[in-house]
Design a protein around this motif. Sequence first.
Motif, PDB file in Angstrom:
ATOM      1  N   TYR A  40     -69.813  41.431 -20.231  1.00 12.14           N
ATOM      2  CA  TYR A  40     -71.058  40.472 -20.921  1.00 12.14           C
ATOM      3  C   TYR A  40     -71.011  40.921 -22.197  1.00 12.14           C
ATOM      4  O   TYR A  40     -71.003  42.059 -22.627  1.00 12.14           O
ATOM      5  CB  TYR A  40     -71.979  40.631 -19.680  1.00 12.14           C
ATOM      6  N   SER A  41     -71.740  39.965 -22.907  1.00 14.32           N
ATOM      7  CA  SER A  41     -71.934  40.056 -24.228  1.00 14.32           C
ATOM      8  C   SER A  41     -72.989  41.124 -24.131  1.00 14.32           C
ATOM      9  O   SER A  41     -74.186  40.986 -23.185  1.00 14.32           O
ATOM     10  CB  SER A  41     -72.225  38.804 -24.935  1.00 14.32           C
ATOM     11  N   PRO A  42     -73.398  41.917 -25.255  1.00 16.24           N
ATOM     12  CA  PRO A  42     -74.560  42.836 -25.446  1.00 16.24           C
ATOM     13  C   PRO A  42     -75.977  42.175 -25.173  1.00 16.24           C
ATOM     14  O   PRO A  42     -76.765  42.429 -24.530  1.00 16.24           O
ATOM     15  CB  PRO A  42     -74.294  43.604 -26.526  1.00 16.24           C
ATOM     16  N   ALA A  43     -75.893  41.105 -26.066  1.00 12.48           N
ATOM     17  CA  ALA A  43     -77.066  40.260 -25.995  1.00 12.48           C
ATOM     18  C   ALA A  43     -77.662  39.666 -24.592  1.00 12.48           C
ATOM     19  O   ALA A  43     -78.659  39.937 -24.019  1.00 12.48           O
ATOM     20  CB  ALA A  43     -76.873  39.074 -26.907  1.00 12.48           C
ATOM     21  N   THR A  44     -76.588  39.175 -23.782  1.00  9.88           N
ATOM     22  CA  THR A  44     -76.763  38.720 -22.448  1.00  9.88           C
ATOM     23  C   THR A  44     -77.415  39.883 -21.522  1.00  9.88           C
ATOM     24  O   THR A  44     -78.079  39.513 -20.695  1.00  9.88           O
ATOM     25  CB  THR A  44     -75.532  37.870 -21.967  1.00  9.88           C
ATOM     26  N   HIS A  64     -81.674  42.421 -18.731  1.00  2.50           N
ATOM     27  CA  HIS A  64     -82.343  43.564 -18.031  1.00  2.50           C
ATOM     28  C   HIS A  64     -83.901  43.490 -18.511  1.00  2.50           C
ATOM     29  O   HIS A  64     -84.583  44.065 -18.089  1.00  2.50           O
ATOM     30  CB  HIS A  64     -81.620  44.898 -18.497  1.00  2.50           C
ATOM     31  N   MET A  65     -84.040  42.815 -19.728  1.00  8.89           N
ATOM     32  CA  MET A  65     -85.639  42.911 -20.029  1.00  8.89           C
ATOM     33  C   MET A  65     -86.418  41.922 -19.397  1.00  8.89           C
ATOM     34  O   MET A  65     -87.612  42.188 -19.139  1.00  8.89           O
ATOM     35  CB  MET A  65     -85.479  42.395 -21.819  1.00  8.89           C
ATOM     36  N   THR A  66     -85.542  41.037 -18.704  1.00 12.11           N
ATOM     37  CA  THR A  66     -86.443  39.973 -17.852  1.00 12.11           C
ATOM     38  C   THR A  66     -86.618  40.737 -16.622  1.00 12.11           C
ATOM     39  O   THR A  66     -87.562  40.401 -15.760  1.00 12.11           O
ATOM     40  CB  THR A  66     -85.848  38.880 -17.767  1.00 12.11           C
ATOM     41  N   MET A  67     -85.980  41.905 -16.160  1.00 14.74           N
ATOM     42  CA  MET A  67     -85.985  42.839 -15.023  1.00 14.74           C
ATOM     43  C   MET A  67     -85.656  41.632 -13.734  1.00 14.74           C
ATOM     44  O   MET A  67     -85.734  42.110 -12.625  1.00 14.74           O
ATOM     45  CB  MET A  67     -87.416  42.942 -14.841  1.00 14.74           C
ATOM     46  N   LEU A  68     -84.854  40.384 -14.380  1.00  6.89           N
ATOM     47  CA  LEU A  68     -84.283  39.635 -13.297  1.00  6.89           C
ATOM     48  C   LEU A  68     -82.861  39.535 -13.320  1.00  6.89           C
ATOM     49  O   LEU A  68     -82.357  38.693 -12.603  1.00  6.89           O
ATOM     50  CB  LEU A  68     -84.857  38.237 -13.477  1.00  6.89           C
ATOM     51  N   GLN A  69     -82.159  40.744 -13.769  1.00 12.75           N
ATOM     52  CA  GLN A  69     -80.732  40.587 -13.772  1.00 12.75           C
ATOM     53  C   GLN A  69     -79.988  40.559 -12.468  1.00 12.75           C
ATOM     54  O   GLN A  69     -78.944  39.775 -12.725  1.00 12.75           O
ATOM     55  CB  GLN A  69     -80.381  41.743 -14.654  1.00 12.75           C
ATOM     56  N   ASP A  70     -80.660  40.862 -11.553  1.00 13.70           N
ATOM     57  CA  ASP A  70     -79.614  40.762 -10.321  1.00 13.70           C
ATOM     58  C   ASP A  70     -79.863  39.305  -9.812  1.00 13.70           C
ATOM     59  O   ASP A  70     -78.964  38.846  -8.675  1.00 13.70           O
ATOM     60  CB  ASP A  70     -80.457  41.666  -9.189  1.00 13.70           C
ATOM     61  N   LEU A  71     -80.806  38.491 -10.308  1.00  7.56           N
ATOM     62  CA  LEU A  71     -80.976  37.166  -9.866  1.00  7.56           C
ATOM     63  C   LEU A  71     -80.406  36.441 -11.053  1.00  7.56           C
ATOM     64  O   LEU A  71     -80.268  35.089 -10.926  1.00  7.56           O
ATOM     65  CB  LEU A  71     -82.277  36.781  -9.973  1.00  7.56           C
ATOM     66  N   LEU A  72     -79.688  36.948 -12.015  1.00 10.19           N
ATOM     67  CA  LEU A  72     -79.004  36.122 -13.059  1.00 10.19           C
ATOM     68  C   LEU A  72     -77.435  36.350 -13.405  1.00 10.19           C
ATOM     69  O   LEU A  72     -76.919  35.896 -14.196  1.00 10.19           O
ATOM     70  CB  LEU A  72     -79.634  36.577 -14.467  1.00 10.19           C
ATOM     71  N   ASN A  73     -76.796  36.957 -12.097  1.00  8.93           N
ATOM     72  CA  ASN A  73     -75.514  36.957 -12.254  1.00  8.93           C
ATOM     73  C   ASN A  73     -75.015  38.158 -13.231  1.00  8.93           C
ATOM     74  O   ASN A  73     -73.765  38.078 -13.690  1.00  8.93           O
ATOM     75  CB  ASN A  73     -74.641  35.927 -12.459  1.00  8.93           C
ATOM     76  N   VAL A  74     -75.659  39.119 -13.513  1.00  6.83           N
ATOM     77  CA  VAL A  74     -75.543  40.178 -14.533  1.00  6.83           C
ATOM     78  C   VAL A  74     -75.519  41.462 -13.807  1.00  6.83           C
ATOM     79  O   VAL A  74     -76.459  41.877 -13.181  1.00  6.83           O
ATOM     80  CB  VAL A  74     -76.621  40.368 -15.867  1.00  6.83           C
ATOM     81  N   PRO A  75     -74.416  42.118 -13.918  1.00  2.00           N
ATOM     82  CA  PRO A  75     -74.458  43.484 -13.028  1.00  2.00           C
ATOM     83  C   PRO A  75     -75.504  44.470 -13.564  1.00  2.00           C
ATOM     84  O   PRO A  75     -75.928  44.550 -14.602  1.00  2.00           O
ATOM     85  CB  PRO A  75     -73.015  44.135 -13.326  1.00  2.00           C
ATOM     86  N   ASN A  76     -76.109  45.001 -12.645  1.00  2.00           N
ATOM     87  CA  ASN A  76     -77.202  46.073 -12.857  1.00  2.00           C
ATOM     88  C   ASN A  76     -76.803  47.437 -13.712  1.00  2.00           C
ATOM     89  O   ASN A  76     -75.665  47.990 -13.295  1.00  2.00           O
ATOM     90  CB  ASN A  76     -77.951  46.716 -11.701  1.00  2.00           C
ATOM     91  N   ALA A  77     -77.235  47.846 -14.718  1.00  7.14           N
ATOM     92  CA  ALA A  77     -76.998  48.850 -15.182  1.00  7.14           C
ATOM     93  C   ALA A  77     -76.885  50.290 -14.416  1.00  7.14           C
ATOM     94  O   ALA A  77     -76.021  51.159 -14.819  1.00  7.14           O
ATOM     95  CB  ALA A  77     -77.900  49.312 -16.595  1.00  7.14           C
ATOM     96  N   MET A  78     -77.847  50.317 -13.624  1.00  7.89           N
ATOM     97  CA  MET A  78     -77.906  51.290 -12.614  1.00  7.89           C
ATOM     98  C   MET A  78     -78.017  50.517 -11.006  1.00  7.89           C
ATOM     99  O   MET A  78     -78.943  49.684 -11.099  1.00  7.89           O
ATOM    100  CB  MET A  78     -78.972  52.326 -12.732  1.00  7.89           C
ATOM    101  N   THR A  95     -72.263  27.505 -12.333  1.00  8.32           N
ATOM    102  CA  THR A  95     -72.342  26.202 -12.823  1.00  8.32           C
ATOM    103  C   THR A  95     -72.320  25.898 -14.047  1.00  8.32           C
ATOM    104  O   THR A  95     -71.610  25.361 -14.908  1.00  8.32           O
ATOM    105  CB  THR A  95     -73.213  25.376 -12.100  1.00  8.32           C
ATOM    106  N   ALA A  96     -73.664  26.520 -14.825  1.00  7.34           N
ATOM    107  CA  ALA A  96     -73.891  26.502 -16.268  1.00  7.34           C
ATOM    108  C   ALA A  96     -73.407  27.719 -17.151  1.00  7.34           C
ATOM    109  O   ALA A  96     -73.379  27.549 -18.250  1.00  7.34           O
ATOM    110  CB  ALA A  96     -75.143  26.332 -16.447  1.00  7.34           C
ATOM    111  N   GLY A  97     -73.055  28.762 -16.553  1.00  9.45           N
ATOM    112  CA  GLY A  97     -72.520  29.881 -17.338  1.00  9.45           C
ATOM    113  C   GLY A  97     -73.809  31.050 -17.318  1.00  9.45           C
ATOM    114  O   GLY A  97     -75.068  30.565 -17.345  1.00  9.45           O
ATOM    115  N   THR A  98     -73.258  32.308 -17.302  1.00  9.41           N
ATOM    116  CA  THR A  98     -74.264  32.978 -17.247  1.00  9.41           C
ATOM    117  C   THR A  98     -75.307  33.324 -18.507  1.00  9.41           C
ATOM    118  O   THR A  98     -76.387  33.382 -18.280  1.00  9.41           O
ATOM    119  CB  THR A  98     -73.776  34.649 -17.015  1.00  9.41           C
ATOM    120  N   GLY A  99     -74.698  33.258 -19.705  1.00  8.90           N
ATOM    121  CA  GLY A  99     -75.281  33.337 -20.961  1.00  8.90           C
ATOM    122  C   GLY A  99     -76.330  32.437 -21.044  1.00  8.90           C
ATOM    123  O   GLY A  99     -77.643  32.804 -21.232  1.00  8.90           O
ATOM    124  N   PRO A 100     -75.828  30.968 -20.691  1.00  6.98           N
ATOM    125  CA  PRO A 100     -77.226  30.121 -21.012  1.00  6.98           C
ATOM    126  C   PRO A 100     -78.268  30.209 -19.938  1.00  6.98           C
ATOM    127  O   PRO A 100     -79.560  30.018 -20.159  1.00  6.98           O
ATOM    128  CB  PRO A 100     -76.465  28.687 -20.684  1.00  6.98           C
TER     129      PRO A 100
END
Length: 423
Positions: free
Chosen positions: A117-121, A126-140, A204-209
């Motif tokens: 994933y792009s570093p920005a994404t 992770h800053m939103t603390m919602l990463q598990d609900l955003l299809n972004v793997p958890n850092a831990m 559907t819309a892409g993880t980044g958006p």
Amino acid sequence: MAATSGVSSATSRLGWLDALRGGAALAVALHHASYVYLPRLRVWLADWFDPGLFGVLVFFLVSGYIVPASLERRGSVRGFWVGRFFRIYPLVAVTCLLAVLPFLLGVLGLRAGLEQYSPATAVLAHMTMLQDLLNVPNAMNVLWTLSYEMAFYLLIVALFVVGGHRRSAPAAVVLTVVALVAVTLTAGGLLTGAYAPAALLSRTAGTGPVVAVTAAGLVVAIAAAVSRRPATRTVGGLLGGFLALVLVSANGRISAWEGLIMLATMFAGTAVHRAERGQISWRACAAAGGAVLAGALAAGLWHAAPYGGNAQLVWCGAVLAAPLTFAVAWRLRNRRFPAWATGLGTISFSLYLLHPLLLMVAAQFLGASGREDAAGLAVFLLVLIGASWASQRWIEAPAQRLGRRFSGAPAPEPARQPHIVTS
């Protein structure tokens, strides 16, 4: 995991909560450590019980019991969010940085393909603390629970701003019913493939958006919710609650029904607090708790049916053991708890976030994985408790003091003899 504030003490009125948090954190840590130090025991236990799921459900019950009370005691959405930020983010930021440090140094990859994933994404999610609900793997791996904690915060703020914060029992029941509908549609084959709710928005819309829109929506929702203008505050709170429900129902990594059951579990914990304070009847509390428990068992049994009896047994064992443990601790709430038990509660958040890092060091750099090593496990626990004590003292506690200065909240009361709460 619940990140709650307060000074722990064997004689504290909330000593039972400290003991619960400490035990739950230890259960999760031992669950993950068994993969490294006791692999044969882990394989055997996997067919019977999941200590990690048990610990997480206990954490969610504790969060439900104490976090809404914190919001209502403050009477300020701004104070609540400031308190949450300084309670959670400093330690999360430090541990996330330590988790990705080997990757930044070119030593190890990131877990679950996060480097794709792009570093920005990845950072924004992770800053939103919602990463598990955003299809972004958890850092831990343990960070996934914080996404559901964050969704819960958004929902209780939404209820608070419209004056519905005492409707915890109905909220728990409604979430359970929706979870049962979701598992019914999934098991019936009506929500499969492209229509399955897991990460639906991101696919559907892409993880980044989706991450960008969610981050912007979260900022707007919280900024509006802390406004002094009642109408703006209401709109902001409702926007945050809507965002939480949409993400849990249509974009979680885990199944929608499971995410909804997690939220229902937290609201069941809140219902206990309501009944204890005389805000609702014990009959309403019991009805809500029974509905959540029955719904969780039914949903898990139906979902796990294709995977065999063991999967059903593991789910049901944790779902039954967590509320039973919570209930026993609550019944003993006026008793004196051992100092070591309440002490574990004080460092529980650090213990929860630090143990994956120590396990990474043990497995990746010290070669501790793949053999039975009870002595190694004992050393790991000693190091973990020492590191967690230092983390709580030098990261968590100063951050909480700073948060109280910003929010204007009073310092925690000194420890005192427990008082009797009549019911």
